[in-house]
Design an enzyme around this catalytic site. Structure first.
Site, PDB file in Angstrom:
ATOM      1  N   VAL A  31       0.854  -1.193   0.000  1.00 63.67           N
ATOM      2  CA  VAL A  31       0.000   0.000   0.000  1.00 63.67           C
ATOM      3  C   VAL A  31       0.888   1.241   0.000  1.00 63.67           C
ATOM      4  O   VAL A  31       1.815   1.358   0.787  1.00 63.67           O
ATOM      5  CB  VAL A  31      -0.915   0.008   1.249  1.00 63.67           C
ATOM      6  CG1 VAL A  31      -1.723   1.298   1.317  1.00 63.67           C
ATOM      7  CG2 VAL A  31      -1.839  -1.205   1.225  1.00 63.67           C
ATOM      8  N   CYS A  32       0.559   2.164  -0.907  1.00 66.46           N
ATOM      9  CA  CYS A  32       1.329   3.394  -1.015  1.00 66.46           C
ATOM     10  C   CYS A  32       0.399   4.577  -0.764  1.00 66.46           C
ATOM     11  O   CYS A  32      -0.272   5.042  -1.677  1.00 66.46           O
ATOM     12  CB  CYS A  32       1.958   3.486  -2.400  1.00 66.46           C
ATOM     13  SG  CYS A  32       2.907   4.983  -2.617  1.00 66.46           S
ATOM     14  N   ILE A  33       0.332   4.997   0.506  1.00 68.08           N
ATOM     15  CA  ILE A  33      -0.421   6.210   0.839  1.00 68.08           C
ATOM     16  C   ILE A  33       0.449   7.069   1.751  1.00 68.08           C
ATOM     17  O   ILE A  33       1.312   6.563   2.463  1.00 68.08           O
ATOM     18  CB  ILE A  33      -1.797   5.925   1.494  1.00 68.08           C
ATOM     19  CG1 ILE A  33      -1.667   5.066   2.745  1.00 68.08           C
ATOM     20  CG2 ILE A  33      -2.752   5.321   0.493  1.00 68.08           C
ATOM     21  CD1 ILE A  33      -2.970   4.864   3.500  1.00 68.08           C
TER      22      ILE A  33
END
Length: 170
Positions: free
Chosen positions: A89-91
């Site tokens: 996940v890339c946030i």
């Protein structure tokens, strides 16, 4: 031997989530002897393409949590602009604290020690509801999200939702 601060904090957050569950996800330890590895089940948010899905992910916390963010990886296959092909996940809130060397994010959008598992999961559910196509981890999904949201993108997400339902409780 006394427990490190990070373990005490994680134990407290887990107890709180078990006592007062938050709508949209559940969390527990992968292995009862390891407070630094959690499994979360995320329910696809209503009125989104992910509705009805049951997505499993792992959170791996560093020993110096909450000074540094955990890593989050979907175990269930998911097609999304902000999740790379490995499921990572890339946030913003999961990015290391401080200045963004690319100048894309403000420091206050990145990891802060006040974040909890609950705030992380609320951000991930929000990400499912409203993908950020400007900062993709999966360029192909982002391109489809922008150009063919109701066609190919929707079909791939629907396949992931169906698959997640079949494998949710394995």
């Amino acid at each position: 031997m006394t427990e490190p601060q990070s373990a005490l904090l994680l134990r407290r957050q887990l107890a709180e989530l078990n006592k007062n569950p938050v709508e949209g996800f559940s969390a527990g330890l992968i292995d009862d002897n390891d407070l630094y590895r959690w499994e979360v089940l995320i329910i696809g948010p209503p009125d989104t393409l992910y509705e009805g899905g049951v997505f499993k992910a792992h959170l791996t916390f560093p020993k110096d949590y909450p000074l540094r963010p955990p890593k989050m990886r979907f175990i269930t296959e998911i097609w999304h602009p902000n999740v790379d092909k490995n499921g990572d996940v890339c946030i913003s809130i999961l990015h290391e604290p401080g200045e963004d060397k690319y100048g894309y994010e403000k420091p206050e959008e990145r990891w802060l020690p006040i974040h909890t598992v609950e705030t992380i999961m609320i951000s991930v559910i929000s990400m499912l509801t409203d993908p950020n196509g400007d900062s993709p981890a999966n360029v192909d999904a982002a391109k489809e999200w922008r150009e063919d949201r109701h066609g190919e993108f929707k079909r791939k997400v629907a396949r992931c939702v169906r698959k997640s339902q079949e494998t949710a409780f394995e």
